[in-house]
Write an enzyme that holds these catalytic residues in place. Structure first.
Site, PDB file in Angstrom:
ATOM      1  N   TRP A 101       0.824  -1.208   0.000  1.00 13.41           N
ATOM      2  CA  TRP A 101       0.000   0.000   0.000  1.00 13.41           C
ATOM      3  C   TRP A 101       0.857   1.257   0.000  1.00 13.41           C
ATOM      4  O   TRP A 101       0.499   2.252  -0.651  1.00 13.41           O
ATOM      5  CB  TRP A 101      -0.969  -0.037   1.174  1.00 13.41           C
ATOM      6  CG  TRP A 101      -1.707  -1.343   1.234  1.00 13.41           C
ATOM      7  CD1 TRP A 101      -1.700  -2.263   2.243  1.00 13.41           C
ATOM      8  CD2 TRP A 101      -2.526  -1.918   0.199  1.00 13.41           C
ATOM      9  NE1 TRP A 101      -2.451  -3.355   1.912  1.00 13.41           N
ATOM     10  CE2 TRP A 101      -2.968  -3.173   0.664  1.00 13.41           C
ATOM     11  CE3 TRP A 101      -2.919  -1.487  -1.069  1.00 13.41           C
ATOM     12  CZ2 TRP A 101      -3.795  -3.999  -0.098  1.00 13.41           C
ATOM     13  CZ3 TRP A 101      -3.740  -2.316  -1.827  1.00 13.41           C
ATOM     14  CH2 TRP A 101      -4.169  -3.545  -1.347  1.00 13.41           C
ATOM     15  N   ASP A 168      -2.090   6.306   6.613  1.00 19.11           N
ATOM     16  CA  ASP A 168      -3.082   5.399   6.041  1.00 19.11           C
ATOM     17  C   ASP A 168      -3.416   4.393   7.137  1.00 19.11           C
ATOM     18  O   ASP A 168      -2.642   3.493   7.432  1.00 19.11           O
ATOM     19  CB  ASP A 168      -2.511   4.699   4.806  1.00 19.11           C
ATOM     20  CG  ASP A 168      -3.464   3.651   4.221  1.00 19.11           C
ATOM     21  OD1 ASP A 168      -4.531   3.411   4.802  1.00 19.11           O
ATOM     22  OD2 ASP A 168      -3.102   3.064   3.180  1.00 19.11           O
ATOM     23  N   LYS A 192     -13.008  -2.092   7.051  1.00 17.20           N
ATOM     24  CA  LYS A 192     -12.335  -3.018   7.964  1.00 17.20           C
ATOM     25  C   LYS A 192     -12.984  -2.947   9.352  1.00 17.20           C
ATOM     26  O   LYS A 192     -13.464  -3.938   9.877  1.00 17.20           O
ATOM     27  CB  LYS A 192     -10.850  -2.672   8.103  1.00 17.20           C
ATOM     28  CG  LYS A 192     -10.135  -2.321   6.819  1.00 17.20           C
ATOM     29  CD  LYS A 192      -9.772  -3.527   5.986  1.00 17.20           C
ATOM     30  CE  LYS A 192      -8.880  -3.102   4.832  1.00 17.20           C
ATOM     31  NZ  LYS A 192      -8.475  -4.212   3.975  1.00 17.20           N
TER      32      LYS A 192
END
Length: 359
Positions: A101, A168, A192
């Site tokens: 990511w 993030d 999530k």
């Protein structure tokens, strides 16, 4: 109801109480005769949901009006571009690379003609650890991913920096209290720990909102646009925000983030203890000091050929989402907030029995 135990990395399990609440008023929101999905996003009824969710986020993280809370779309992937578009001022954009990511975020910055500085990386270790990182005091922004779903690593403490820290937090959002003293921007997809997919939450310090200096940044991609419109510049994902609001209330009802953190640490310890006491049958990917409380990535060291069998038999036993990410392989258990300790104990018992039968 024959519900499976969901260990998927995302979209992932939602609290059953939240789902039942939504089910109970899906067609008749608060006995008003309509669904929350059917009314204007500019109505007073929806605004109560919209701004109520923001208030709950402030309460959970203990932040005040110095931060703006934005509900956006496009997922974390769009933020990879929006962050440098809005925060870069021609100086230094510094990144700590801890996996897929952050790699993607770095590449997006490069497509904008920015040459980001990678000040720390664990790539040589196959991203099995969180590297020591020191950011410059005068960087335009300092970027990390706090938890890495694929490799199962997590920052145990956030880096200290005078530069605005950009995080993030997609996979450990609302999983623990955070010290916001040097956080400039915290963001993540909701899918999530915060709600369903389709909502991206950005928590940004207000003094950073006006940084966008280039007239070439599209109006829709400016944080200022959405801050001034209170995240109602365009039609937002109303049902997603409704579920987000319910999930935030569920977190408050659990005792807030300090209690959630304790529960998550206990769940993670159950799995890690099983791996470490397996006599070498299982092997965790992450280094001990970097282990995530959200995603446990591991292999069957005895024979990788047993891993598909493990995943298949676990699914037969009612456990979903245990196949590792294609970049790493192996097995991965994602144990987000809505995954209960009882769910984890069932997985642990399965792991022990599988090792006994195949060891």
């Amino acid at each position: 109801m024959n519900r499976k135990i969901n260990f998927s990395a995302g979209p992932s399990a939602l609290p059953l109480e939240v789902l039942k609440h939504a089910q109970s008023e899906l067609t008749n929101y608060q006995n008003k005769g309509f669904s929350i999905m059917e009314i204007s996003h500019r109505s007073k009824i929806f605004e109560e949901v919209h701004f109520g969710a923001m208030d709950k986020i402030r309460a959970l993280y203990g932040i005040g009006e110095e931060y703006e809370i934005l509900f956006l779309q496009g997922g974390a992937h769009l933020q990879f571009s929006m962050i440098p578009m809005n925060l870069y001022q021609g100086g230094k954009a510094e990144y700590a690379n801890t996996g897929v990511w952050t790699n993607k975020a770095i590449k997006e910055a490069q497509t904008l003609g920015i040459n980001p500085s990678v000040v720390a990386s664990s790539e040589s270790e196959n991203f099995a650890m969180i590297p020591e990182v020191k950011f410059s005091d005068n960087a335009d922004f300092a970027y990390i991913c706090s938890n890495n779903t694929i490799y199962g690593t997590q920052y145990k403490a956030l880096p200290k920096t005078k530069s605005p820290l950009v995080i993030d937090a997609s996979s450990d959002f609302f999983a623990r209290p955070l010290d916001f003293s040097n956080i400039g921007l915290l963001y993540g997809g909701a899918q999530k720990n915060a709600g369903p997919s389709g909502v991206t939450i950005v928590i940004i310090r207000k003094d950073l909102i006006d940084r966008t200096s280039s007239p070439n940044v599209p109006i829709f991609l400016r944080y200022k646009t959405h801050a001034e419109a209170k995240s109602l510049y365009n039609t937002p994902p109303t049902f997603g925000i409704y579920l987000l609001n319910l999930t935030m209330q569920w977190l408050l009802d659990q005792g807030g983030l300090s209690q959630i953190q304790k529960k998550n640490a206990k769940k993670a310890a159950l799995i890690y203890d099983t791996i470490d006491s397996s006599g070498g049958f299982y092997k965790g990917h992450a280094r001990l000091d970097s282990r995530s409380d959200m995603n446990v990535s591991f292999n069957i060291a005895a024979s990788c050929e047993l891993e598909p069998k493990f995943v298949a038999q676990a699914e037969e036993a009612g456990m979903l989402g245990l196949k590792g990410h294609r970049h790493l392989g192996g097995i991965r258990a994602s144990i987000y907030n809505a995954v209960s300790e009882e769910n984890v104990k069932i997985l642990v018992q399965f792991m022990k029995e599988f090792a006994r039968k195949n060891g």
